[in-house]
Design a protein around this motif. Structure first.
Motif, mmCIF file in Angstrom:
data_model
loop_
_atom_site.group_PDB
_atom_site.id
_atom_site.type_symbol
_atom_site.label_atom_id
_atom_site.label_comp_id
_atom_site.label_asym_id
_atom_site.label_seq_id
_atom_site.Cartn_x
_atom_site.Cartn_y
_atom_site.Cartn_z
ATOM 1 N N LYS A 322 0.821 -1.211 0.000
ATOM 2 C CA LYS A 322 0.000 0.000 0.000
ATOM 3 C C LYS A 322 0.857 1.264 0.000
ATOM 4 C CE LYS A 322 -2.410 0.897 3.754
ATOM 5 N NZ LYS A 322 -3.469 0.774 4.790
ATOM 6 N N VAL A 323 2.032 1.200 0.632
ATOM 7 C CA VAL A 323 2.871 2.401 0.767
ATOM 8 C C VAL A 323 3.967 2.480 -0.288
ATOM 9 C CG1 VAL A 323 2.397 2.519 3.229
ATOM 10 C CG2 VAL A 323 4.457 1.352 2.445
ATOM 11 N N MET A 416 -8.686 9.982 -0.745
ATOM 12 C CA MET A 416 -7.619 8.999 -0.618
ATOM 13 C C MET A 416 -6.962 9.122 0.752
ATOM 14 S SD MET A 416 -5.623 9.485 -4.224
ATOM 15 C CE MET A 416 -4.552 8.110 -3.799
ATOM 16 N N SER A 417 -6.492 8.009 1.278
ATOM 17 C CA SER A 417 -5.722 8.019 2.523
ATOM 18 C C SER A 417 -5.060 6.666 2.708
ATOM 19 C CB SER A 417 -6.604 8.317 3.739
ATOM 20 O OG SER A 417 -5.846 8.273 4.935
ATOM 21 N N ILE A 451 -9.912 5.512 -1.224
ATOM 22 C CA ILE A 451 -8.823 4.836 -1.930
ATOM 23 C C ILE A 451 -7.633 4.739 -0.975
ATOM 24 C CG2 ILE A 451 -7.261 4.914 -3.913
ATOM 25 C CD1 ILE A 451 -9.424 6.667 -5.306
ATOM 26 N N GLU A 452 -7.231 3.507 -0.634
ATOM 27 C CA GLU A 452 -6.171 3.291 0.372
ATOM 28 C C GLU A 452 -4.821 3.096 -0.301
ATOM 29 O OE1 GLU A 452 -7.082 0.678 3.731
ATOM 30 O OE2 GLU A 452 -9.036 0.334 2.791
ATOM 31 N N GLU A 453 -4.045 4.164 -0.400
ATOM 32 C CA GLU A 453 -2.689 4.046 -0.954
ATOM 33 C C GLU A 453 -1.930 5.355 -0.764
ATOM 34 O OE1 GLU A 453 -3.535 5.154 -5.620
ATOM 35 O OE2 GLU A 453 -3.620 3.048 -5.018
ATOM 36 N N ASN A 454 -0.608 5.227 -0.788
ATOM 37 C CA ASN A 454 0.246 6.408 -0.861
ATOM 38 C C ASN A 454 0.241 6.930 -2.296
ATOM 39 O OD1 ASN A 454 0.983 6.316 1.802
ATOM 40 N ND2 ASN A 454 3.112 5.741 1.455
ATOM 41 N N LEU A 455 0.578 8.193 -2.446
ATOM 42 C CA LEU A 455 0.735 8.747 -3.794
ATOM 43 C C LEU A 455 2.177 8.713 -4.260
ATOM 44 C CD1 LEU A 455 -1.766 11.714 -3.709
ATOM 45 C CD2 LEU A 455 -1.738 9.850 -5.370
ATOM 46 N N THR A 466 -6.098 12.920 1.217
ATOM 47 C CA THR A 466 -5.929 13.658 -0.036
ATOM 48 C C THR A 466 -7.268 13.774 -0.756
ATOM 49 O OG1 THR A 466 -3.656 12.894 -0.294
ATOM 50 C CG2 THR A 466 -4.765 13.697 -2.276
ATOM 51 N N ILE A 467 -7.536 14.996 -1.192
ATOM 52 C CA ILE A 467 -8.749 15.254 -1.984
ATOM 53 C C ILE A 467 -8.320 15.467 -3.426
ATOM 54 C CG2 ILE A 467 -10.746 16.749 -2.290
ATOM 55 C CD1 ILE A 467 -10.342 17.627 0.656
ATOM 56 N N VAL A 468 -8.680 14.540 -4.294
ATOM 57 C CA VAL A 468 -8.389 14.679 -5.727
ATOM 58 C C VAL A 468 -9.542 15.459 -6.344
ATOM 59 C CG1 VAL A 468 -7.916 13.480 -7.884
ATOM 60 C CG2 VAL A 468 -7.124 12.499 -5.709
#
Length: 663
Positions: A322-323, A416-417, A451-455, A466-468
């Motif tokens: 995920k990261v 996202m987070s 959405i569970e992930e790093n960018l 994060t707000i896309v």
């Protein structure tokens, strides 16, 4: 002559030596196995890799082995003291026949040498077989190929085992000589006639202690389940201390409470030999309540480590996916328009290789908190910031990963987070309402779940919230929190690319970029993060299993020796039972019940502690990823039962033989 007498003594008393031999052989086996991991060729080949964790693990094991040797040395002295105590009458007869203390000491030294040599040889042979399974297990933990696996024997581990246990046996010899020098012949000859007086305290003391035990453990369980493994919480250490105090009170009070309750029920108290069994349990638990408390805590650590260790490691590794969504990432923070990502990369002379695909994005600062979006005043979300990312930048990230792009209308956003404490409440909110308010305008969340992930690739979850959003919304935003370059490799030159990104971090941390006025730059590769995390979790797990097994053997051995010692002390009581008409079957039954209860008490409380511990560990690890402990719990249960039953049966048999041979 001394060797012949010593050998005959061991042969004659081999049943008394069973627990001693069993403990020594298992101790040598475990010590050799865990100190021989560097002998496997496949593991040696791993030492050339960048992290070099096998070498580090070997060094750590050397330090841990010193601690383990102290524990095992203390155990061997404890067991030896039991044997000496049991043989006082025999040694007194030697003195009566005219043998001096020096000659008796030589016999005991020779016996210790013979026992030590046999145990070392048997333990090393068993360890050589066990170490092969351990090597295969270690390779699997490091996710390495089994193709290079070969049967191997570690001469270094053999030498270390002989050295450490040789020192332990030398101390035992010195201890025996010292003890014999202090004994008087009258003490040795009358040792078997001495008996322990059972002194009953006021039942009120035990009842109050038991109530305090239940209250302290109940409060500690409830509180620690609430705060979890938050070491920063001032209550955490206090709760650990309270749990230990509650454990001590449990063993101090339990035997007295049981005696009081059974004594009130005359039908149970006077049935068969129950009165004898209850008072025997009371006598030994009351005498050894401190040691039983320590054993309980050691078993708790053993069960917790063995049952959750492997699952925790797997949970961490799954959480890494995920990261680390990209093969590598470079992040630059606190930039201005005059010093953007491209300018910083030019300053450090960084160039993307032809075999790399890349994309960049900016993360914009907002004054929105997670609590604002969740419409909650919960303090847990007060310090969690939300950031903005353009939908065009996010689509570039999706394209880089080979995923389908997403389109947003003017009134839609994505959330996202990678923070689990944010993911759960956001998902709960999205079940009831998908509308959020941003800058006074209402937007619809397009995704059904967050959405569970790093960018970007990072060593931990760093995407708070994060707000896309559509690009138009951010056209006038100039406050950039962070600019990131994400990269995906081709199949070629992967190792060289990893080194290139690692060097950026090394140069920044060493101060090489100070003259370039770069506020902050970080660079991470997916492979390096995975290898580092894998190495750390494997090392911690490996040491935990090592200590857990040592604690398990030590705990069972001490329980066994205490019971066998109790058998020697209680011979006169069993003679009295026989005189009043108790037959062999009845006496054997009392021995079985006593041994079972004595072995079960610390195990039961340790299991209760472990259930609370597992719940807390699961709660903490679930912040990264859900784990399944069923497999590791099953293996732990089988291992625990194997050792428990082995020591229990040996103790029960030894106890019966002691009583049988003396009444």
């Amino acid at each position: 002559m001394y060797f012949k007498i010593a050998a005959q003594n061991i042969k004659k008393s081999y049943k008394d030596y069973t627990i001693y031999f069993l403990t020594l052989i298992l101790a040598v086996c475990i010590f050799y196995s865990f100190n021989s991991i560097d002998s496997q060729k496949a593991l040696i080949d791993m030492k050339s890799s960048s992290a070099d964790y096998i070498s580090r693990l070997t060094e750590i094991m050397s330090g841990v082995s010193v601690f383990v040797s102290i524990i095992l040395g203390s155990l061997i002295l404890y067991a030896n003291n039991f044997l000496i105590k049991k043989r006082k009458k025999e040694l007194g007869i030697y003195m009566t026949l005219g043998m001096g203390k020096r000659k008796i000491s030589r016999i005991l030294v020779t016996e210790t040498f013979i026992v030590g040599a046999i145990s070392l040889i048997a333990g090393l042979i068993l360890g050589m077989g066990t170490s092969q399974a351990l090597s295969a297990f270690t390779l699997k933990l490091f996710e390495s190929s089994m193709k290079e696996y070969r049967f191997s024997i570690s001469t270094g581990a053999i030498g270390k085992t002989i050295l450490y246990f040789g020192i332990m046996f030398l101390l035992v010899m010195i201890f025996n000589v010292f003890v014999i020098s202090k004994y008087k012949i009258i003490d040795l000859l009358t040792a078997g006639r001495k008996n322990e007086d059972i002194k009953f305290k006021n039942p009120f003391i035990y009842l109050v202690s038991f109530v305090l035990c239940v209250a302290s453990l109940g409060f500690a369980y409830k509180s620690i389940l609430k705060i979890g493994l938050d070491l920063r919480d001032p209550m955490f250490k206090s709760l650990i201390v309270l749990s230990i105090v509650g454990t001590v009170l449990f063993f101090f009070s339990l035997s007295g409470v049981i005696l009081y309750i059974v004594n009130k029920n005359k039908k149970v108290y006077f049935k068969r030999l129950n009165i004898f069994v209850v008072k025997q349990i009371y006598s030994k638990v009351n005498t050894n309540f401190m040691s039983m408390s320590v054993i309980c805590l050691m078993l708790f650590i053993t069960i917790l480590v063995l049952s959750t260790g492997i699952s925790i490691k797997k949970g961490f590794e799954l959480g890494l996916e995920k990261v680390t969504p990209f093969d590598a990432s470079i992040a630059v923070e606190n930039n201005s328009e005059k010093d953007n990502l491209e300018d910083v990369l030019d300053k450090i002379n960084f160039k993307v290789s032809e075999n790399e695909k890349y994309a960049t994005y900016n993360k914009y600062i907002s004054d929105i908190k997670a609590g604002d979006l969740l419409s909650t005043t919960d303090e847990d979300y007060e310090d969690i910031n939300a950031y903005f990312v353009k939908i065009s930048d996010y689509n570039k990230m999706l394209e880089l990963r080979g995923k389908k792009e997403i389109s947003l209308s003017n009134d839609e956003v994505l959330l996202m987070s990678s923070y689990n404490e944010v993911v759960k409440p956001v998902n709960e909110k999205l079940k009831t309402s998908k509308k959020v308010s941003i800058k006074g305008k209402e937007y619809l969340v397009k995704n059904d779940e967050i959405i569970e992930e790093n960018l970007e690739t990072y060593f931990m979850a760093n995407n708070s919230l994060t707000i896309v959003i559509n690009d138009e919304f951010l056209c006038n935003y100039s406050e950039i929190s962070k600019s990131v370059l994400n990269v995906m490799y081709s199949d070629k030159n992967r190792e060289e690319n990893n080194k290139k990104y690692s060097k950026i971090n090394e140069d920044y941390l060493s101060g090489k970029y100070k003259s370039l006025n770069i506020a902050y730059i970080a660079s991470f590769s997916k492979d390096k993060i995975h290898y580092d995390k894998n190495g750390v979790t494997t090392s911690v797990l490996f040491i935990g299993i090592y200590l857990g097994l040592v604690f398990l053997i030590t705990s069972m051995a001490v329980l066994a020796l205490q019971q066998l010692s109790e058998a020697s002390d209680s011979i006169e009581r069993y003679k009295a039972l026989k005189r009043i008409g108790a037959n062999k079957k009845m006496i054997d039954k009392t021995i079985f019940i006593q041994t079972l209860i004595y072995f079960s008490l610390p195990v039961m409380l340790a299991l209760i502690h472990s259930i609370i511990g597992v719940i807390i560990v699961n709660k903490e690890i679930s912040m990264f990823n859900q784990i399944d402990i069923r497999f590791s719990a099953l293996i732990t249960a089988l291992l625990f039962i194997l050792v428990y039953v082995g020591y229990f049966y040996t103790t029960y048999t030894g106890y019966k033989n002691i009583v049988k041979n003396n009444i």
